[in-house]
Design an enzyme around this catalytic site. Structure first.
Site, PDB file in Angstrom:
ATOM      1  N   VAL A 187       0.824  -1.218   0.000  1.00  0.00           N
ATOM      2  CA  VAL A 187       0.000   0.000   0.000  1.00  0.00           C
ATOM      3  C   VAL A 187       0.853   1.261   0.000  1.00  0.00           C
ATOM      4  O   VAL A 187       0.692   2.142  -0.855  1.00  0.00           O
ATOM      5  CB  VAL A 187      -0.949   0.003   1.213  1.00  0.00           C
ATOM      6  CG1 VAL A 187      -1.731   1.313   1.266  1.00  0.00           C
ATOM      7  CG2 VAL A 187      -1.913  -1.175   1.146  1.00  0.00           C
ATOM      8  N   HIS A 443     -29.630   6.585  -8.080  1.00  0.00           N
ATOM      9  CA  HIS A 443     -29.156   6.469  -9.462  1.00  0.00           C
ATOM     10  C   HIS A 443     -28.951   7.865 -10.053  1.00  0.00           C
ATOM     11  O   HIS A 443     -29.771   8.755  -9.838  1.00  0.00           O
ATOM     12  CB  HIS A 443     -30.175   5.705 -10.302  1.00  0.00           C
ATOM     13  CG  HIS A 443     -29.808   5.605 -11.757  1.00  0.00           C
ATOM     14  ND1 HIS A 443     -28.877   4.699 -12.225  1.00  0.00           N
ATOM     15  CD2 HIS A 443     -30.227   6.318 -12.837  1.00  0.00           C
ATOM     16  CE1 HIS A 443     -28.755   4.853 -13.536  1.00  0.00           C
ATOM     17  NE2 HIS A 443     -29.559   5.835 -13.930  1.00  0.00           N
TER      18      HIS A 443
END
Length: 465
Positions: A187, A443
């Site tokens: 990471v 949405h």
């Protein structure tokens, strides 16, 4: 002598969050932090690196503005590294002051000096900072971690010269190195490599494992490597650092030893628990492989002494530390609570982001778990298609064939780090794919991809019936 219900040693995410949580529960709390409140996460890790990476993302957006119909820019945009650093410092200062003010408002006593456990007392345990002592019914060890420094020839001298560095020093650079060698493809290494490559460095990443990105899904890791390679980063996998000279390092690769010339070398091979100097030896607190041993209540082998965060070596993530601190405090107060590591999300904040929670398909197979799997392109999301449109971005989800519960989710693409928590919540609550698919998502959002995965898994279940 001052007396408290709880003495917290360490002011990072585990320590300060536990202190605030305990104070809210009515406990009197002393928190001792000799360095900076907020720990590595706030001062040298999570937050500072996100400041850097967001600047890099802004640079990319400006460079690619004409893709989105934005025209008329003049000149070639570049990053002002010192300005990026100063902006980072401002964000860190704001957040650390926020932690300090929160502790003050909660009534937590803060000692800005190093304390050591001295021994047991009738009421609990005694700690000391110089000649000042305090007594606590309970103690929480939250002393964090430090970078792993490899015993490599020439590395110590290079670190002393400032030619080699850890992520802490990298975050204080005022100029972009022309050539950067990163040792470690996990990471920290990948985030720093991605930033400096976007900022103009020629970056080489050497990783000892055959693949980058730690325990990420193999396909996701391969996609990330492909994307970052296109951005100019060179990867040397299955490769280890042999020696360091002045401006030159020798790397053992599958093709043989290779000399890599650099201006700066970033050592990013991981972190190790740090507890030396806290006096744990005086009370016989058990450690294994350098980490403080805890049970699922976060208690050590000494009743009344708990440990949370990086120091126990279980999951070196700030969000894990928050929850561990809560579990420790709850058990101190007699409230039964257990720590589970089954649904801990993790994110690599490169561009694109990589996020995961739970098992990969390979891990499920090794554990003998029968599973269903679905892989969908991120382009299934209307918002993603409108804003990013990266054809290599995908989301992968697996569920248990017997119970229908979600076992894991792995994704690469913008916003992945934001919506992965929804899958973690489902896993924590034991939600089945059928139950999860009943949730109504706004949405257009990228998070709708989760529902699409759940619907597809349900279709597969119906087809198998």
């Amino acid at each position: 002598m001052q007396r408290f219900d709880l003495i917290v040693i360490g002011g990072g995410p585990a320590g300060y969050h536990a202190a605030l949580y305990a104070a809210a529960k009515g406990m009197s709390v002393l928190l001792a932090e000799a360095r900076a409140l907020g720990g590595v996460c706030l001062n040298e890790g999570c937050v500072p690196t996100k400041c850097f990476l967001y600047s890099a993302k802004m640079l990319r957006h400006v460079k690619e503005a004409n893709r989105y119909g934005v025209v008329g820019q003049e000149g070639t945009p570049v990053l002002d590294q010192n300005a990026v650093r100063l902006r980072k410092n401002k964000a860190v200062k704001r957040l650390t002051l926020g932690v300090r003010n929160s502790l003050k408002q909660a009534g937590v006593t803060v000692w800005t000096e190093r304390v050591e456990l001295q021994g047991k007392s009738e009421a609990g345990f005694v700690v000391a900072a110089g000649d000042t002592e305090a007594e606590g019914r309970f103690v929480l060890i939250a002393t964090g971690s430090s970078p792993v420094i490899l015993p490599i020839e020439g590395l110590a001298a290079a670190l002393e010269r400032g030619e080699a560095m850890t992520s802490a020093e990298a975050l204080e650079l005022t100029e972009i190195p022309a050539r950067l060698l990163v040792i470690g493809g996990g990471v920290i290494g990948l985030e720093m490599a991605a930033y400096f490559a976007e900022a103009g460095s020629a970056v080489t990443v050497a990783e000892a494992a055959p693949a980058i990105a730690g325990r990420s899904d193999a396909d996701i890791a391969a996609r990330l490597k492909k994307t970052l390679t296109k951005k100019g980063i060179e990867f040397l996998t299955s490769s280890t650092l042999l020696s360091v000279g002045q401006g030159e390092a020798t790397i053992a690769t599958p093709e043989g030893n290779r000399s890599v010339v650099y201006d700066k070398l970033l050592l990013a091979v991981g972190r190790k628990p740090r507890w030396e100097g806290a006096g744990l030896d005086r009370l016989g607190v058990k450690t294994e492989r350098g980490a403080v041993v805890t049970d699922d209540r976060m208690q050590t082998n000494i009743k009344g002494i708990y440990a949370a965060g990086d120091v126990n070596g279980k999951s070196m993530l700030a969000h894990t530390a928050y929850r561990e601190g809560e579990v420790a405090v709850n058990n101190m107060l007699g409230d039964e609570d257990r720590m589970s590591y089954d649904a801990i999300p993790a994110v690599i904040y490169t561009d694109p982001e990589v996020a995961n929670v739970g098992l990969t398909a390979e891990e499920a197979e090794r554990q003998g778990i029968a599973y269903r799997e679905v892989v969908l392109p991120m382009l299934y999301s209307g918002r993603y298609a409108a804003e990013v449109a990266d054809p290599d971005a995908v989301i992968r989800m697996i569920s248990d064939r017997e119970t229908g519960r979600v076992l894991g989710c792995h994704a690469i693409g913008s916003y992945a780090g934001e919506y992965i928590a929804q899958v973690a919540a489902m896993m924590t609550l034991g939600t089945t794919t059928k139950e999860g698919a009943e949730v109504v998502y706004p949405h257009p959002t990228v998070a709708e991809l989760i529902r699409e995965c759940l619907i597809e898994l349900n279709r597969k279940e119906s087809a198998d019936a």
